[in-house]
Design an enzyme around this catalytic site. Structure first.
Site, mmCIF file in Angstrom:
data_model
loop_
_atom_site.group_PDB
_atom_site.id
_atom_site.type_symbol
_atom_site.label_atom_id
_atom_site.label_comp_id
_atom_site.label_asym_id
_atom_site.label_seq_id
_atom_site.Cartn_x
_atom_site.Cartn_y
_atom_site.Cartn_z
ATOM 1 N N ASP A 122 0.791 -1.226 0.000
ATOM 2 C CA ASP A 122 0.000 0.000 0.000
ATOM 3 C C ASP A 122 0.824 1.277 0.000
ATOM 4 O OD1 ASP A 122 -2.604 1.017 -0.226
ATOM 5 O OD2 ASP A 122 -2.615 1.585 1.888
ATOM 6 N N ASP A 160 -3.979 -4.863 -5.383
ATOM 7 C CA ASP A 160 -3.160 -3.686 -5.722
ATOM 8 C C ASP A 160 -1.672 -3.970 -5.914
ATOM 9 O OD1 ASP A 160 -5.270 -1.953 -5.831
ATOM 10 O OD2 ASP A 160 -4.863 -0.976 -3.921
ATOM 11 N N ASP A 311 -12.178 2.082 4.909
ATOM 12 C CA ASP A 311 -11.019 2.151 4.024
ATOM 13 C C ASP A 311 -9.825 2.806 4.705
ATOM 14 O OD1 ASP A 311 -12.193 1.046 1.651
ATOM 15 O OD2 ASP A 311 -13.305 2.911 1.419
#
Length: 336
Positions: A122, A160, A311
Site C-alpha cells: 500500500d 493492488d 477504508d
C-alpha cells in the site's frame, strides 16, 4: 487505489473449524425464536461460497436485535446474508486458513480468502505494512497453503500489488522481488488440489489493459485460474467487465472475477480526487455474490471487500479494516 484495498478484517476464529452458526437469539429466547436467523446460505448453484455466521455484519444484526432495532437489523442483513472475503491476518495464517476452510467444508461450500501481506504493501498509505521481507512472505504463504490443505478455497491474491508496480507507487527497487513473490505465491497455492487463485489486476479507473498485461504475466497469471478486478473499488460492473475482457484478451483469455461489494452507485466524484476512493459517501451495495454471471469469461461476482469496514481514517472513518456500522447502514440504504 492508494489504500482502497484496506478492508483487512480483524479475524476471530476460535479453534480451527469451530465456527458456530448464530441463531440471532437474544436473552428473550422464546420471543425471538421465530425471527430469521442472522445469516443463511444462498442456494449453492447460485453461490457456492461460505457465509461466515460470526462476521462483523452478523454480530451487528444480533446487536441491533438485542436492542429492539429490527429496522436497522434488517438493513445490515443485506450484508450479513452474503459471503464476503476473509482477509488472512499476518500472525496466524495457517490456523485462520484452516478454520475458514474447515467451516466452509462442513457447510459444503468454498471458502473465499484474501491474501494481503506483500512486503511494502500500500505504498505507505492507510494499509501500509505487510511481511518484513521476501523470506517472511514466502513462509506466510506456505502456512496459508498448509492451512487450506485439500479443502475447497478461492483465493484473491494481493489486491493492488501489481497495480502499484504500474502506477509508480511502489519504488522501482522492489519491483523484481515483488514479481518473484507473486509468481511464487501463485505456484505454491496451486499445489493445493482444490484451490483457485485469482491474481489481482487493479481496476478500470487507475490503469489500462495495455499497461497491466505484461506485469500480470511477469507475476505469474498464466499459472493462476485468472485475475480479479475492482477489489475495494466502486466502478460499475459493466465497466469492470469491459476492462476485464480487454485485459483477458492480452493474457491468454484468462477468466476473471469482479468485486461488486460497493459498486451499486458507481464511483464517488466529489471532494479531493486523490481520496475519492476512501469511505466515499452515498455509495451502495452492488450485485450479490454469485457464480451465475451469464458471461463465460466472468467466473463470479464477489464481495471481496467486506462492506461496512473502513477504508482508512478519512471522512470520519475508523482505521482501515475496522467495522463502521454507520457506513454499513449507508451502503445498505443506498441499495435498491
Amino acid at each position: 487505489m492508494y489504500g482502497s484495498c484496506t478492508g483487512r478484517a480483524r479475524l476471530c476464529v476460535a479453534a480451527a473449524g469451530a465456527v458456530l452458526l448464530l441463531a440471532g437469539c437474544s436473552s428473550d429466547g422464546e420471543k425471538d425464536k421465530d425471527k430469521k436467523p442472522v445469516v443463511s446460505q444462498q442456494p449453492k448453484a447460485k453461490d457456492p461460497y461460505w457465509v461466515n455466521p460470526d462476521g462483523n455484519a452478523a454480530k451487528q444484526v444480533a446487536s441491533y436485535r438485542k436492542d429492539g432495532d429490527d429496522k436497522n437489523a434488517e438493513l445490515i442483513r443485506k450484508i450479513a446474508d452474503q459471503p464476503v472475503g476473509e482477509w488472512i491476518g499476518p500472525d496466524n495464517p495457517e490456523a485462520e486458513a484452516k478454520g475458514f476452510t474447515e467451516a466452509a467444508a462442513k457447510a459444503d461450500r468454498d471458502a473465499l480468502l484474501v491474501l494481503y501481506n506483500i512486503p511494502h504493501r500500500d505504498c505507505g498509505q492507510f494499509s501500509k505494512g505487510g511481511a518484513a521481507d521476501g523470506d517472511a512472505y514466502r513462509a506466510w504463504v506456505d502456512k496459508v497453503a498448509g492451512g487450506i490443505g485439500d479443502r475447497r478455497a478461492t483465493v484473491i491474491l494481493e489486491p493492488d500489488a501489481v497495480l502499484h508496480l504500474v502506477d509508480s507507487c511502489t519504488p522501482q527497487e522492489f519491483h523484481e522481488e515483488r514479481f518473484d513473490l507473486l509468481k511464487g505465491a501463485v505456484e505454491r497455492l496451486k499445489k493445493q488440489p482444490n484451490t483457485k487463485v485469482y491474481l489481482d489486476a487493479g481496476n478500470a479507473g487507475w490503469s489500462q489493459p495495455d499497461a497491466l498485461f505484461e506485469p500480470l504475466q511477469r507475476a505469474g497469471v498464466d499459472k493462476a485460474d485468472g485475475f480479479s478486478v475492482n477489489v475495494s473499488n466502486f466502478f460499475p460492473t459493466t465497466v469492470s467487465k469491459d476492462f476485464g475482457k480487454k485485459l483477458s484478451a492480452k493474457v491468454g483469455g484468462k477468466h476473471f472475477v469482479i468485486d461488486t461489494s460497493r459498486n451499486g452507485n458507481g464511483p464517488y466524484t466529489g471532494g479531493d480526487p486523490k481520496e475519492n476512493w476512501c469511505n466515499p459517501p452515498g455509495r451502495a451495495l452492488g450485485e450479490e455474490p454469485t457464480a451465475r454471471t451469464g458471461d463465460a469469461l466472468v467466473d463470479a461476482y464477489l464481495w471481496v471487500k467486506r462492506p461496512g469496514e473502513s477504508d482508512g481514517d478519512c471522512k470520519g472513518g475508523p482505521k482501515a479494516g475496522e467495522w463502521w456500522p454507520e457506513y454499513a447502514l449507508g451502503l445498505a440504504r443506498g441499495t435498491k
